[in-house]
Design a protein around this motif. Sequence first.
Motif, PDB file in Angstrom:
ATOM      1  N   ALA A 146      13.519  11.597  -1.769  1.00  0.00           N
ATOM      2  CA  ALA A 146      13.606  13.030  -2.072  1.00  0.00           C
ATOM      3  C   ALA A 146      12.246  13.561  -2.529  1.00  0.00           C
ATOM      4  N   MET A 147      11.529  12.774  -3.312  1.00  0.00           N
ATOM      5  CA  MET A 147      10.194  13.183  -3.753  1.00  0.00           C
ATOM      6  C   MET A 147       9.251  13.302  -2.559  1.00  0.00           C
ATOM      7  N   LEU A 148       9.301  12.329  -1.673  1.00  0.00           N
ATOM      8  CA  LEU A 148       8.457  12.331  -0.483  1.00  0.00           C
ATOM      9  C   LEU A 148       8.747  13.559   0.377  1.00  0.00           C
ATOM     10  N   GLU A 149      10.021  13.826   0.627  1.00  0.00           N
ATOM     11  CA  GLU A 149      10.403  14.991   1.426  1.00  0.00           C
ATOM     12  C   GLU A 149       9.969  16.283   0.763  1.00  0.00           C
ATOM     13  N   GLY A 150      10.209  16.392  -0.531  1.00  0.00           N
ATOM     14  CA  GLY A 150       9.813  17.600  -1.255  1.00  0.00           C
ATOM     15  C   GLY A 150       8.309  17.792  -1.242  1.00  0.00           C
ATOM     16  N   GLY A 151       7.569  16.699  -1.436  1.00  0.00           N
ATOM     17  CA  GLY A 151       6.110  16.775  -1.403  1.00  0.00           C
ATOM     18  C   GLY A 151       5.594  17.229  -0.047  1.00  0.00           C
ATOM     19  N   LEU A 152       6.191  16.702   1.014  1.00  0.00           N
ATOM     20  CA  LEU A 152       5.801  17.121   2.364  1.00  0.00           C
ATOM     21  C   LEU A 152       6.092  18.595   2.603  1.00  0.00           C
ATOM     22  N   LEU A 153       7.271  19.030   2.208  1.00  0.00           N
ATOM     23  CA  LEU A 153       7.648  20.424   2.428  1.00  0.00           C
ATOM     24  C   LEU A 153       6.736  21.368   1.647  1.00  0.00           C
ATOM     25  N   LEU A 154       6.490  21.046   0.388  1.00  0.00           N
ATOM     26  CA  LEU A 154       5.619  21.904  -0.417  1.00  0.00           C
ATOM     27  C   LEU A 154       4.189  21.906   0.114  1.00  0.00           C
ATOM     28  N   ALA A 155       3.697  20.738   0.503  1.00  0.00           N
ATOM     29  CA  ALA A 155       2.335  20.660   1.041  1.00  0.00           C
ATOM     30  C   ALA A 155       2.227  21.473   2.330  1.00  0.00           C
ATOM     31  N   ARG A 156       3.219  21.351   3.200  1.00  0.00           N
ATOM     32  CA  ARG A 156       3.194  22.105   4.453  1.00  0.00           C
ATOM     33  C   ARG A 156       3.270  23.606   4.185  1.00  0.00           C
ATOM     34  N   THR A 157       4.143  23.998   3.289  1.00  0.00           N
ATOM     35  CA  THR A 157       4.323  25.412   2.976  1.00  0.00           C
ATOM     36  C   THR A 157       3.086  26.011   2.321  1.00  0.00           C
ATOM     37  N   ARG A 158       2.484  25.256   1.402  1.00  0.00           N
ATOM     38  CA  ARG A 158       1.306  25.754   0.688  1.00  0.00           C
ATOM     39  C   ARG A 158       0.015  25.524   1.464  1.00  0.00           C
ATOM     40  N   ARG A 159       0.098  24.696   2.528  1.00  0.00           N
ATOM     41  CA  ARG A 159      -1.086  24.333   3.312  1.00  0.00           C
ATOM     42  C   ARG A 159      -2.130  23.695   2.394  1.00  0.00           C
ATOM     43  N   ASP A 160      -1.631  22.746   1.584  1.00  0.00           N
ATOM     44  CA  ASP A 160      -2.437  22.112   0.565  1.00  0.00           C
ATOM     45  C   ASP A 160      -1.787  20.761   0.241  1.00  0.00           C
ATOM     46  N   LEU A 161      -2.587  19.706   0.186  1.00  0.00           N
ATOM     47  CA  LEU A 161      -2.054  18.369  -0.055  1.00  0.00           C
ATOM     48  C   LEU A 161      -1.765  18.085  -1.532  1.00  0.00           C
ATOM     49  N   THR A 162      -2.054  19.009  -2.419  1.00  0.00           N
ATOM     50  CA  THR A 162      -1.853  18.776  -3.843  1.00  0.00           C
ATOM     51  C   THR A 162      -0.425  18.335  -4.175  1.00  0.00           C
ATOM     52  N   PRO A 163       0.630  18.972  -3.656  1.00  0.00           N
ATOM     53  CA  PRO A 163       1.977  18.502  -3.980  1.00  0.00           C
ATOM     54  C   PRO A 163       2.228  17.062  -3.512  1.00  0.00           C
ATOM     55  N   LEU A 164       1.722  16.716  -2.354  1.00  0.00           N
ATOM     56  CA  LEU A 164       1.919  15.367  -1.841  1.00  0.00           C
ATOM     57  C   LEU A 164       1.179  14.351  -2.713  1.00  0.00           C
ATOM     58  N   ARG A 165      -0.016  14.696  -3.144  1.00  0.00           N
ATOM     59  CA  ARG A 165      -0.777  13.805  -4.037  1.00  0.00           C
ATOM     60  C   ARG A 165      -0.086  13.658  -5.384  1.00  0.00           C
ATOM     61  N   ALA A 166       0.464  14.751  -5.911  1.00  0.00           N
ATOM     62  CA  ALA A 166       1.178  14.698  -7.189  1.00  0.00           C
ATOM     63  C   ALA A 166       2.392  13.782  -7.088  1.00  0.00           C
ATOM     64  N   VAL A 167       3.120  13.884  -5.983  1.00  0.00           N
ATOM     65  CA  VAL A 167       4.276  13.020  -5.768  1.00  0.00           C
ATOM     66  C   VAL A 167       3.821  11.558  -5.683  1.00  0.00           C
ATOM     67  N   ALA A 168       2.749  11.300  -4.960  1.00  0.00           N
ATOM     68  CA  ALA A 168       2.240   9.926  -4.845  1.00  0.00           C
ATOM     69  C   ALA A 168       1.878   9.376  -6.218  1.00  0.00           C
ATOM     70  N   ASP A 169       1.180  10.160  -7.024  1.00  0.00           N
ATOM     71  CA  ASP A 169       0.788   9.709  -8.366  1.00  0.00           C
ATOM     72  C   ASP A 169       2.012   9.425  -9.230  1.00  0.00           C
ATOM     73  N   ASP A 174       0.832  -1.209   0.000  1.00  0.00           N
ATOM     74  CA  ASP A 174       0.000   0.000   0.000  1.00  0.00           C
ATOM     75  C   ASP A 174       0.865   1.257   0.000  1.00  0.00           C
ATOM     76  N   ILE A 175       1.462   1.557  -1.140  1.00  0.00           N
ATOM     77  CA  ILE A 175       2.305   2.746  -1.244  1.00  0.00           C
ATOM     78  C   ILE A 175       1.479   3.995  -0.971  1.00  0.00           C
ATOM     79  N   LEU A 184       5.147   8.824  -8.249  1.00  0.00           N
ATOM     80  CA  LEU A 184       5.927   7.708  -7.713  1.00  0.00           C
ATOM     81  C   LEU A 184       5.250   6.379  -8.035  1.00  0.00           C
ATOM     82  N   ARG A 185       3.932   6.322  -7.888  1.00  0.00           N
ATOM     83  CA  ARG A 185       3.202   5.103  -8.220  1.00  0.00           C
ATOM     84  C   ARG A 185       3.405   4.732  -9.692  1.00  0.00           C
ATOM     85  N   ALA A 186       3.287   5.703 -10.589  1.00  0.00           N
ATOM     86  CA  ALA A 186       3.467   5.451 -12.023  1.00  0.00           C
ATOM     87  C   ALA A 186       4.902   5.003 -12.328  1.00  0.00           C
TER      88      ALA A 186
END
Length: 186
Positions: A152-175, A78-79, A177-179
């Motif tokens: 690095a993608m996970l860390e970047g996604g977390l940082l961007l999501a936290r900074t933007r107060r929006d989960l979109t970067p984290l979801r983009a990274v998940a998509d 379950d990635i 990475l899954r692909a």
Amino acid sequence: MTPRTDSRQRFLDAAADLFHTQGYHATGVNQLVSAGGAPKGSFYFHFPGGKEQLAAEAVVQSADALRALLEAALESGDIDGVFTALGTMLTDSNFQRGCPIATIALDAGDSEPIREACATGFDTWRTAIDDFLRAKGIPGERAEELSLVALAMLEGGLLLARTRRDLTPLRAVADHLRATLEQELS
């Protein structure tokens, strides 16, 4: 040796939380003592190296907890569960709690014990991803490279999501990475 009480663990738990949200320099010893619920003498008894020792040990504890979450999610295949858990941590904390290591790594990088604890924590996460990829049949060097990129993608996604107060970067990274993993495994 004197037996340790739960006050040591309370200090570690309080420190992990405070350093995660506030960073190292914004968290004072008196605040750690208050949050730990024990006298200052107990603090120095359990952590004779003071705040720096407590911070390094709290990083190890936080890294171990996230590594366990990562390993469990990867073991079950379950990635997305990893990203869901991290997204929940962000939203439940009103975007105050991103990566449990990043805040202190950036804030206390001049401390060698803390830097080493952070580096080791990150490496345990990379190793968990590497082990997963190798178990899926990805050869050694490629698994090592992909695990570093994934972290690095996970860390970047977390940082961007936290900074933007929006989960979109984290979801983009998940998509992405899954692909990437689906392509590598096909």
